[in-house]
Design an enzyme around this catalytic site. Structure first.
Site, PDB file in Angstrom:
ATOM      1  N   LYS A 180      -0.222 -58.407  -0.361  1.00 10.34           N
ATOM      2  CA  LYS A 180      -0.326 -58.315   1.101  1.00 10.34           C
ATOM      3  C   LYS A 180       0.377 -59.535   1.676  1.00 10.34           C
ATOM      4  O   LYS A 180      -0.042 -60.671   1.439  1.00 10.34           O
ATOM      5  CB  LYS A 180      -1.794 -58.281   1.530  1.00 10.34           C
ATOM      6  CG  LYS A 180      -2.004 -58.234   3.036  1.00 10.34           C
ATOM      7  CD  LYS A 180      -3.486 -58.105   3.354  1.00 10.34           C
ATOM      8  CE  LYS A 180      -3.794 -58.249   4.820  1.00 10.34           C
ATOM      9  NZ  LYS A 180      -3.181 -57.247   5.671  1.00 10.34           N
ATOM     10  N   THR A 185      -0.022 -59.544   8.232  1.00 10.54           N
ATOM     11  CA  THR A 185      -1.244 -59.104   8.885  1.00 10.54           C
ATOM     12  C   THR A 185      -0.861 -58.694  10.294  1.00 10.54           C
ATOM     13  O   THR A 185       0.028 -59.292  10.903  1.00 10.54           O
ATOM     14  CB  THR A 185      -2.340 -60.189   8.876  1.00 10.54           C
ATOM     15  OG1 THR A 185      -3.536 -59.652   9.442  1.00 10.54           O
ATOM     16  CG2 THR A 185      -1.924 -61.447   9.612  1.00 10.54           C
ATOM     17  N   GLU A 214       1.549 -54.469   3.650  1.00  7.85           N
ATOM     18  CA  GLU A 214       0.086 -54.472   3.769  1.00  7.85           C
ATOM     19  C   GLU A 214      -0.569 -53.888   2.512  1.00  7.85           C
ATOM     20  O   GLU A 214      -1.786 -53.821   2.421  1.00  7.85           O
ATOM     21  CB  GLU A 214      -0.353 -53.647   4.985  1.00  7.85           C
ATOM     22  CG  GLU A 214      -0.113 -54.321   6.311  1.00  7.85           C
ATOM     23  CD  GLU A 214      -1.264 -55.212   6.737  1.00  7.85           C
ATOM     24  OE1 GLU A 214      -2.144 -55.515   5.910  1.00  7.85           O
ATOM     25  OE2 GLU A 214      -1.275 -55.609   7.912  1.00  7.85           O
TER      26      GLU A 214
END
EC number: 3.5.1.135
Length: 102
Positions: A20, A23, A73
């Site tokens: 990841k 954000t 993500e």
């Protein structure tokens, strides 16, 4: 003293593993600057688990999210849009914070 950002615990392992790398946040968290190092904690219990460096902060609309965003993500585009709708119901103007784990 470095500023902080929190993530839901379900994202902790993906952040730690480097899966990841972005954000997506609302305007209230769009103030971070490239080069800034943030302390990262779990949202649920505020336990620190790493530091990240902000690489960029760019505006995006919900309908502008792409497969690339979803890969960053570590989820599908459908999953990403659903998660965003759950976290930010009714919100269309968002910000992508790209980061690297330190």
């Amino acid at each position: 003293m470095s500023r902080e950002i929190t993530f839901f615990s379900r994202f902790e392992q993906d952040i730690l593993a480097g899966r990841k790398t972005i954000t997506i946040r609302d305007a209230s968290e769009s103030h971070f600057q490239p080069g800034e190092v943030l302390r990262v904690s779990r949202n649920e219990d505020n336990v620190f688990f790493c530091q990240i460096e902000v690489l960029s902060v760019t505006p995006v609309r919900l309908d502008g999210l792409t497969e690339q965003h979803a890969r960053q993500e570590n989820m599908s585009l459908g999953e990403l849009k659903q998660v965003i709708k759950e976290i930010y119901p009714g919100l269309d103007e968002l910000f992508v914070i790209t980061f690297a784990k330190r």
